[in-house]
Write a protein that holds these residues in place. Structure first.
Motif, PDB file in Angstrom:
ATOM      1  N   VAL A   3     -14.007  -1.760 -11.480  1.00  0.00           N
ATOM      2  CA  VAL A   3     -13.416  -3.173 -11.759  1.00  0.00           C
ATOM      3  C   VAL A   3     -12.141  -3.111 -10.825  1.00  0.00           C
ATOM      4  CG1 VAL A   3     -11.894  -4.361 -13.674  1.00  0.00           C
ATOM      5  CG2 VAL A   3     -14.058  -2.806 -14.281  1.00  0.00           C
ATOM      6  N   GLU A   4     -12.118  -4.332  -9.921  1.00  0.00           N
ATOM      7  CA  GLU A   4     -11.073  -4.475  -8.960  1.00  0.00           C
ATOM      8  C   GLU A   4     -10.528  -5.814  -8.930  1.00  0.00           C
ATOM      9  OE1 GLU A   4     -12.860  -2.809  -5.405  1.00  0.00           O
ATOM     10  OE2 GLU A   4     -13.553  -4.749  -4.681  1.00  0.00           O
ATOM     11  N   LEU A   5      -9.352  -5.932  -8.366  1.00  0.00           N
ATOM     12  CA  LEU A   5      -8.814  -7.108  -8.132  1.00  0.00           C
ATOM     13  C   LEU A   5      -8.609  -7.238  -6.614  1.00  0.00           C
ATOM     14  CD1 LEU A   5      -7.569  -9.919  -8.973  1.00  0.00           C
ATOM     15  CD2 LEU A   5      -5.433  -8.736  -9.097  1.00  0.00           C
ATOM     16  N   LYS A   6      -9.261  -8.367  -5.885  1.00  0.00           N
ATOM     17  CA  LYS A   6      -9.327  -8.467  -4.574  1.00  0.00           C
ATOM     18  C   LYS A   6      -8.533  -9.333  -4.135  1.00  0.00           C
ATOM     19  CE  LYS A   6     -13.368  -7.977  -2.535  1.00  0.00           C
ATOM     20  NZ  LYS A   6     -13.176  -6.662  -1.774  1.00  0.00           N
ATOM     21  N   LEU A   7      -7.417  -9.411  -3.037  1.00  0.00           N
ATOM     22  CA  LEU A   7      -6.559 -10.151  -2.630  1.00  0.00           C
ATOM     23  C   LEU A   7      -6.573 -10.339  -0.975  1.00  0.00           C
ATOM     24  CD1 LEU A   7      -3.748  -8.767  -4.918  1.00  0.00           C
ATOM     25  CD2 LEU A   7      -4.819 -10.980  -5.284  1.00  0.00           C
ATOM     26  N   LEU A   8      -6.330 -11.443  -0.487  1.00  0.00           N
ATOM     27  CA  LEU A   8      -6.532 -11.849   0.858  1.00  0.00           C
ATOM     28  C   LEU A   8      -4.701 -11.557   1.435  1.00  0.00           C
ATOM     29  CD1 LEU A   8      -8.926 -14.646   1.076  1.00  0.00           C
ATOM     30  CD2 LEU A   8      -9.410 -12.068   1.015  1.00  0.00           C
ATOM     31  N   LEU A   9      -4.713 -10.922   2.527  1.00  0.00           N
ATOM     32  CA  LEU A   9      -3.551 -10.762   3.259  1.00  0.00           C
ATOM     33  C   LEU A   9      -3.591 -11.053   4.813  1.00  0.00           C
ATOM     34  CD1 LEU A   9      -0.427 -10.030   2.854  1.00  0.00           C
ATOM     35  CD2 LEU A   9      -1.333  -7.521   3.320  1.00  0.00           C
ATOM     36  N   ASP A  10      -2.725 -11.730   5.309  1.00  0.00           N
ATOM     37  CA  ASP A  10      -2.753 -12.305   6.723  1.00  0.00           C
ATOM     38  C   ASP A  10      -2.363 -10.984   7.298  1.00  0.00           C
ATOM     39  OD1 ASP A  10      -1.262 -12.995   9.238  1.00  0.00           O
ATOM     40  OD2 ASP A  10      -2.424 -14.875   8.492  1.00  0.00           O
ATOM     41  N   PRO A  11      -3.044 -10.391   8.426  1.00  0.00           N
ATOM     42  CA  PRO A  11      -2.748  -9.171   9.060  1.00  0.00           C
ATOM     43  C   PRO A  11      -1.245  -9.059   9.604  1.00  0.00           C
ATOM     44  CG  PRO A  11      -4.571 -10.196   9.958  1.00  0.00           C
ATOM     45  CD  PRO A  11      -3.982 -11.175   8.973  1.00  0.00           C
ATOM     46  N   GLU A  12      -0.589 -10.110   9.687  1.00  0.00           N
ATOM     47  CA  GLU A  12       0.957 -10.055  10.099  1.00  0.00           C
ATOM     48  C   GLU A  12       1.852  -9.371   9.122  1.00  0.00           C
ATOM     49  OE1 GLU A  12       3.440 -13.930   9.855  1.00  0.00           O
ATOM     50  OE2 GLU A  12       1.504 -14.403  10.756  1.00  0.00           O
ATOM     51  N   HIS A  13       1.471  -9.543   7.762  1.00  0.00           N
ATOM     52  CA  HIS A  13       2.211  -9.017   6.762  1.00  0.00           C
ATOM     53  C   HIS A  13       1.560  -7.800   6.337  1.00  0.00           C
ATOM     54  CE1 HIS A  13       4.102 -13.115   6.160  1.00  0.00           C
ATOM     55  NE2 HIS A  13       2.748 -13.483   6.320  1.00  0.00           N
ATOM     56  N   ALA A  14       0.646  -7.089   6.735  1.00  0.00           N
ATOM     57  CA  ALA A  14       0.276  -5.720   6.503  1.00  0.00           C
ATOM     58  C   ALA A  14       1.379  -4.618   6.616  1.00  0.00           C
ATOM     59  CB  ALA A  14      -0.938  -5.632   7.332  1.00  0.00           C
ATOM     60  N   PRO A  15       2.132  -4.605   7.769  1.00  0.00           N
ATOM     61  CA  PRO A  15       3.290  -3.916   7.596  1.00  0.00           C
ATOM     62  C   PRO A  15       4.174  -3.891   6.536  1.00  0.00           C
ATOM     63  CG  PRO A  15       2.986  -4.598   9.656  1.00  0.00           C
ATOM     64  CD  PRO A  15       1.897  -5.614   8.840  1.00  0.00           C
ATOM     65  N   ALA A  16       4.544  -5.055   6.011  1.00  0.00           N
ATOM     66  CA  ALA A  16       5.222  -5.164   4.907  1.00  0.00           C
ATOM     67  C   ALA A  16       4.774  -4.547   3.525  1.00  0.00           C
ATOM     68  CB  ALA A  16       5.684  -6.675   4.471  1.00  0.00           C
ATOM     69  N   LEU A  17       3.516  -4.632   3.550  1.00  0.00           N
ATOM     70  CA  LEU A  17       2.649  -3.873   2.314  1.00  0.00           C
ATOM     71  C   LEU A  17       2.886  -2.680   2.441  1.00  0.00           C
ATOM     72  CD1 LEU A  17       0.802  -3.967  -0.079  1.00  0.00           C
ATOM     73  CD2 LEU A  17      -0.928  -3.927   1.430  1.00  0.00           C
ATOM     74  N   ARG A  18       2.845  -2.063   3.630  1.00  0.00           N
ATOM     75  CA  ARG A  18       2.781  -0.500   3.952  1.00  0.00           C
ATOM     76  C   ARG A  18       4.108   0.077   3.442  1.00  0.00           C
ATOM     77  NH1 ARG A  18      -0.484  -1.729   8.708  1.00  0.00           N
ATOM     78  NH2 ARG A  18      -2.473  -0.934   8.388  1.00  0.00           N
ATOM     79  N   CYS A  19       5.068  -0.741   3.554  1.00  0.00           N
ATOM     80  CA  CYS A  19       6.276  -0.194   3.286  1.00  0.00           C
ATOM     81  C   CYS A  19       6.807  -0.772   1.993  1.00  0.00           C
ATOM     82  CB  CYS A  19       7.336  -0.215   4.429  1.00  0.00           C
ATOM     83  SG  CYS A  19       7.701  -1.796   5.140  1.00  0.00           S
TER      84      CYS A  19
END
Length: 514
Positions: A3-19
């Protein structure tokens, strides 16, 4: 069951997710980073794909793992799938080992025994992904695995980029996935993801473009309660909308139409159940916003296409008028696409799904409403369909002499009667439903083009004000459409109205109300 929820994220915002502070707050340890190479296998005629299954072999460092995912459902971005996984010695699947991991009888275990599968598997596409994994423990105790995948899907000389977030429930409540997603959405422009990597890979390998998705038939169990039926109906409508999200964002005309149909069906379902439960005001306002964002593009599409195509050429021709309408339709499509891709729309979709999953209305309704929600669905369906029929028959009295506003109300009643019938069709005799829906559809079509003409009159007037050089063509078109309304108000409506009244569904469903 995964059971998972899939979300799309523009690559330019990946650093913001990591931190992101929420990941730091809830993580039980440091994130794990993996470099993965996946190879997806199928037959030349894509037998596994046609059976809603996907088979891959994954390499991480020097270790190989095979995984088969099959069946399951997607509801509001929440993916629930059967999954079987185990180690293999190299980059080829081991079907015997995979079958041993499948317990009991299921169609996919039998599928792996077919000679076509055993002898005909070949690589179809592959992925190369850098995966970051956080193990999270939320304050209420729910365990969630947060995954950030970035990389690409490759098939022959073609590739597409991947940048997505997966929130997988390891323990606890499914609605905690939505709570976490909504919290992340406050800082990150996420979108709900509908397609798995396997589906995207198959589309790439087969060269399949994005296409509009119509709502599939809905099957209700006669032993469902009214509440369970509502959850199934509303989720079905929401999924219809989400299935067309990518197409709307890409500017596809039919995808926008289908998303709008899904939204109208959802609002019709909410209206049908309003005596028993109520959508929160905030979500209702957001649905209104989305409807408005979609409607303008659709109105200009209809004008530029179907409506003006029915006109005979006037002096000076209609091509400039049609071109101007097409340009405005494209502009509104761009606005609709941006609205659907916005964090505001994502928040609406996630909040609606959470509300449906958690039955969020039960805390605000009376004990009598709870009892009525717990009745079996055949009883509720009979009452709901009778109400929709009575409403349409009442509004349609003296139909041929009704003024346009009253005729518009008949059209709306016909549309709601059709939606209600389609929601509960599985509880009725199929032949009766087919005849009833057929004449409802014909009646809708006859009322529909008349409404399109009424809408077109206002659009043409606005177009002439924006571009005065089009005033002669717009005036001609408005006159032609008005003449159509006056000349076509009689016989064409009489027959479908009589046939609809003769095809009314009986006051009982074919399954007992027990």
């Amino acid at each position: 069951m995964e059971v998972e929820l899939k979300l799309l994220l523009d690559p330019e915002h990946a650093p913001a997710l990591r931190c992101h502070p929420l990941l730091a707050q809830y993580a039980t340890g440091t994130p794990v980073v993996l470099s993965m190479h996946d190879i997806y296998f199928d037959t030349s005629d894509l037998r596994l794909c046609r059976q809603q299954a996907g088979l891959r072999v994954r390499r991480v460092d020097d270790d190989w793992t095979q995984t088969m995912k099959a069946g399951g459902t997607i509801a509001g971005g929440l993916h629930s799938r059967n999954e079987w996984e185990g180690p293999v010695d190299g980059p080829e699947p081991d079907l015997d080992a995979l079958r041993k991991r499948m317990r009991g009888k299921n169609p996919w275990r039998a599928l792996l025994r077919e000679p076509e599968i055993r002898d005909g598997l070949r690589p179809v596409f592959s992925t190369r992904i850098e995966r970051s994994v956080w193990q999270l423990r939320l304050p209420q105790g729910d365990a969630i695995e947060c995954v950030l995948d970035q990389g690409s899907i490759i098939s022959c000389e073609h590739s597409i980029a991947i940048s997505e977030v997966e929130l997988e429930l390891k323990a606890g409540r499914a609605d905690s996935l939505f709570e976490l997603a909504l919290a992340l959405l406050q800082d990150l422009p996420l979108q709900v993801g509908q397609m798995s990597k396997a589906e995207r890979g198959y589309r790439l390998a087969a060269g399949m473009p994005l296409a509009a998705v119509k709502a599939p038939a809905l099957a209700l169990d006669a032993f469902m309660t009214a509440q369970q039926a509502f959850q199934a109906i509303a989720t079905h409508c929401l999924q219809h909308m989400l299935d067309n999200q990518a197409g709307v964002t890409a500017g596809d005309v039919e995808s926008l139409h289908q998303m709008r149909v899904g939204l109208r069906r959802l609002r019709s379902a909410l209206q049908m159940f309003k005596a028993l439960l109520a959508l929160p005001d905030e979500l209702r306002r957001e649905l209104d916003w989305l409807a408005q964002a979609l409607s303008a593009a659709r109105d200009w599409d209809v004008l530029a296409g179907d409506t003006l195509a029915r006109l005979e050429e006037g002096e000076g021709g209609l091509a400039p008028l049609q071109q101007a309408a097409r340009v405005l339709a494209q502009d509104y499509h761009g606005q609709a696409g941006r609205a659907v891709a916005s964090p505001r729309a994502t928040r609406l979709f996630l909040s609606l799904t959470r509300w449906l999953q958690a039955a969020g209305w039960r805390d605000t309704i009376t004990s009598r409403q709870r009892l009525r929600l717990d009745v079996r669905v055949p009883r509720f369906a009979r009452q709901a369909l009778l109400r929709s029929q009575r409403r349409l028959l009442t509004r349609g009295k003296d139909l041929l002499r009704l003024a346009p506003p009253a005729r518009h109300r008949v059209r709306i009643a016909a549309k709601k009667a059709r939606y209600a019938t389609e929601f509960f069709a599985s509880l009725y005799d199929a032949d009766e439903v087919k005849s009833y829906v057929k004449w409802l559809s014909v009646l809708q079509d006859e009322l529909g083009w008349r409404n399109d003409n009424e809408v077109a009159d206002g659009l043409l007037r606005a177009l002439a004000e924006m571009q005065p050089d089009l005033l002669p063509q717009a005036a001609y078109a408005r006159g032609f459409l008005a003449a159509q309304l006056q000349g076509g108000a009689g016989k064409a409506l009489a027959r479908p109205w009589r046939r609809y009244a003769a095809a009314l569904l009986p006051s009982h469903v074919s399954i007992a109300d027990a």
